[in-house]
Motif scaffolding. Structure first.
Motif, mmCIF file in Angstrom:
data_model
loop_
_atom_site.group_PDB
_atom_site.id
_atom_site.type_symbol
_atom_site.label_atom_id
_atom_site.label_comp_id
_atom_site.label_asym_id
_atom_site.label_seq_id
_atom_site.Cartn_x
_atom_site.Cartn_y
_atom_site.Cartn_z
ATOM 1 N N ALA A 1 67.625 -49.566 -32.437
ATOM 2 C CA ALA A 1 68.114 -49.792 -33.800
ATOM 3 C C ALA A 1 69.338 -50.696 -33.800
ATOM 4 O O ALA A 1 69.491 -51.572 -34.658
ATOM 5 N N THR A 2 70.212 -50.506 -32.825
ATOM 6 C CA THR A 2 71.428 -51.320 -32.734
ATOM 7 C C THR A 2 71.101 -52.786 -32.506
ATOM 8 O O THR A 2 71.613 -53.668 -33.210
ATOM 9 N N ILE A 3 70.265 -53.071 -31.533
ATOM 10 C CA ILE A 3 70.050 -54.485 -31.205
ATOM 11 C C ILE A 3 69.153 -55.179 -32.243
ATOM 12 O O ILE A 3 69.278 -56.388 -32.438
ATOM 13 N N GLU A 4 68.302 -54.428 -32.916
ATOM 14 C CA GLU A 4 67.566 -55.045 -34.023
ATOM 15 C C GLU A 4 68.525 -55.388 -35.161
ATOM 16 O O GLU A 4 68.383 -56.432 -35.807
ATOM 17 N N ALA A 5 69.518 -54.531 -35.394
ATOM 18 C CA ALA A 5 70.526 -54.839 -36.408
ATOM 19 C C ALA A 5 71.365 -56.041 -36.016
ATOM 20 O O ALA A 5 71.946 -56.715 -36.876
ATOM 21 N N MET A 6 71.425 -56.347 -34.717
ATOM 22 C CA MET A 6 72.156 -57.515 -34.240
ATOM 23 C C MET A 6 71.344 -58.797 -34.360
ATOM 24 O O MET A 6 71.849 -59.884 -34.053
ATOM 25 N N GLY A 7 70.090 -58.685 -34.766
ATOM 26 C CA GLY A 7 69.266 -59.869 -34.996
ATOM 27 C C GLY A 7 68.228 -60.152 -33.938
ATOM 28 O O GLY A 7 67.497 -61.144 -34.027
ATOM 29 N N PHE A 8 68.099 -59.301 -32.916
ATOM 30 C CA PHE A 8 67.072 -59.490 -31.891
ATOM 31 C C PHE A 8 65.744 -58.953 -32.415
ATOM 32 O O PHE A 8 65.670 -57.819 -32.904
#
Length: 538
Positions: free
Chosen positions: A77-84
């Protein structure tokens, strides 16, 4: 949309040429104990700070793993929120990987350490043990001891009388270091353990230095185990200026290594072409000079990673496998030599910018300057601005000053950085709740969602992100200590030290150098040496 990867699918990726990153999100202590070969460590608490530099293109395939899959869901969830947007996770974690008899290994930066042992065995790199070195020192034999670690490591402790010459600087500076030495002066190369000593000695061995060159077996750890004292606070870290003769010797050597090892040189037009490629794929642009040179002027887009550390931590530099690497310095010697090591490590597409920053400036291109190394290489700042997730947390989480917290204590104060940092100093009465396990361990300390909570860390950044998470999962009365424990200490308020109140044995920290106890030093050095046994058998 993130997707699971079966162990079989992950194993297939390792046997393919597809660029991908396998990122282990556990803590360093867990990673050190056992991990999948080829994985890179970025603890969950560091993702917002380190991932953009580790995986430069948001479309690159990232596979996350932990032990059993619990923490991965939060990290995804964190890295998808970062745009990955090309994210997966190892289904069942490392536990299932092991149950299917796929391999694991222990230790950190294993690819580089394994390579160092291979270099020693294959090239018969000469070494001297601590007892013999001390005997020669006592006899007054002529020698110069060159410490190839970072200047920060050197200042903390070193072999008595040693001088700091980081590994990436050796070939460039050695001509000037030895210019006024008698021909019978021995050059001794050391690090904390083995790898950087071996690599540094091999650099001078391959260069054909016209005097005895030896590596100190087991470095400062071997010195301590032999019963000798280290020197602390040394200041012999000023590097000599590079003469024309020194630069010419280094560049001739670098050209030879580049030709033998398959390094490709780029001109400015070639660098422009690589920059265009980086729009669609992960590529690494690495400046290997000293921090002072980098701060004075750098090519935009180049990350600082000094050459010796590049080799020592190759799996931290090139997290995306099968991705191209471009190295630069102020000419070509340091860049080409670092690139040659990466070719020997097995990387396929490796370049050095011919002329480096000088060629860039000569082409009329502007150099960047004025922003600190820490800001550029800590993911809290990307392109000069604070990361979006940290900025959002700063906007959404109420902050309390150190004085206000001291005067009005909440129900619970938690500390979310490492156990080592907790032990160094925390607000009295704080509970250690590591951010990587926050959602699972917070209920051990907070019984009600209405409880008042203040989240702390060292400098106020990890606590901001942790507090934002707690508010998102229902702990609405959560605030953060502005500036962390650093601000608490600046206000001259008392701190508590040690692991008070910790019920679980910490598994998040890996100790190194003299921070290890004697048994750990022995086991570590034996493990490193054993990595080379397979090459000796060959």
């Amino acid at each position: 949309m993130a997707k699971p990867f079966r162990s079989e699918q992950l194993n297939d990726l390792f046997n393919d040429t597809t660029p991908f990153a396998l990122i282990d999100i556990r803590e360093p202590g867990e990673f050190n104990t056992s991990h999948i070969p080829g994985s890179s460590l970025i603890p969950r608490r560091r993702l917002e700070f380190d991932l953009h530099s580790a995986v430069p293109h948001a479309g690159s395939l990232i596979v996350l793993c932990d032990d059993d899959g619990r923490r991965v869901s939060q990290a995804v969830a964190t890295i998808e929120a970062m745009g990955f947007d090309n994210v997966g996770w190892l289904d069942g974690g490392i536990n299932r990987w092991v149950s299917l008899d796929y391999p694991t290994e222990w230790g950190v930066n294993v690819p580089s350490k394994d390579f160092g042992e291979k270099v020693e065995v294959v090239h018969h790199v000469p070494e001297i043990d601590a007892i013999e070195l001390r005997s020669r020192m006592d006899r007054g034999e002529k020698m110069v001891i060159l410490d190839t670690r970072t200047p920060e490591e050197y200042r903390r402790f070193c072999i008595p009388g040693g001088r700091s010459v980081p590994g990436g600087e050796l070939a460039l500076r050695i001509t000037d270091i030895t210019a006024d030495l008698d021909p019978d002066t021995t050059v001794v190369v050391n690090c904390a353990g083995r790898t950087r000593s071996i690599i540094g000695t091999r650099v001078l061995q391959r260069m054909g230095l016209d005097r005895e060159v030896v590596g100190l077996k087991n470095g400062t750890s071997g010195w301590v185990l032999a019963g000798y004292e280290l020197e602390s606070g040394a200041t012999r870290d000023r590097l000599p200026n590079v003469s024309d003769a020194g630069r010419a010797a280094a560049e001739a050597y670098a050209d030879r290594c580049a030709a033998e090892d398959g390094v490709r040189f780029l001109d400015i037009a070639g660098l422009d072409a690589m920059a265009n490629r980086s729009v669609t794929e992960s590529m690494y642009f690495i400046d290997v000079r000293t921090s002072e040179e980098y701060d004075r002027g750098r090519i935009p887009g180049f990350r600082w990673f000094p050459g010796g550390q590049c080799v020592q931590r190759s799996d931290d530099v090139a997290v995306v496998k099968n991705a191209p690497l471009v190295f630069c310095c102020d000419g070509r010697a340091r860049a080409a030599l670092t690139a040659s090591w990466f070719r020997q490590l097995g990387h396929q597409e490796v370049y050095a910018l011919n002329g480096g920053t000088r060629a860039w400036a000569a082409a009329g291109r502007p150099l960047e300057s004025g922003m600190s190394i820490a800001a550029l290489n800590d993911g809290s700042i990307a392109g000069g601005t604070e990361s979006e997730l940290l900025a959002e947390a700063r906007r959404s989480v109420p902050a309390v000053s150190a004085r206000a917290l001291d005067e009005n204590r909440p129900d619970v104060i938690i500390f979310v950085d490492t156990s080592q940092e907790f032990a160094r100093g925390h607000v009295a009465g704080s509970r250690w709740v590591p951010r990587g396990w926050l959602e699972w361990q917070i209920t051990d300390h907070v019984r009600s969602n209405d409880a008042s909570i203040v989240v702390t860390c060292v400098d106020g950044r990890q606590s901001l992100l942790a507090a934002a998470t707690l508010r998102q999962i229902g702990y609405s009365n959560t605030r953060v200590l502005a500036g962390g424990v650093t601000s608490w200490q600046a206000a001259r308020l008392p701190v508590e030290e040690g692991l008070s109140g910790i019920n679980r044995t910490p598994s998040d920290v890996v100790f190194s150098g003299p921070d290890r106890n004697y048994a750990d030093m022995q086991n570590y050095l034996r493990w490193e040496t054993a990595l080379g046994e397979k090459y000796a058998a060959d």
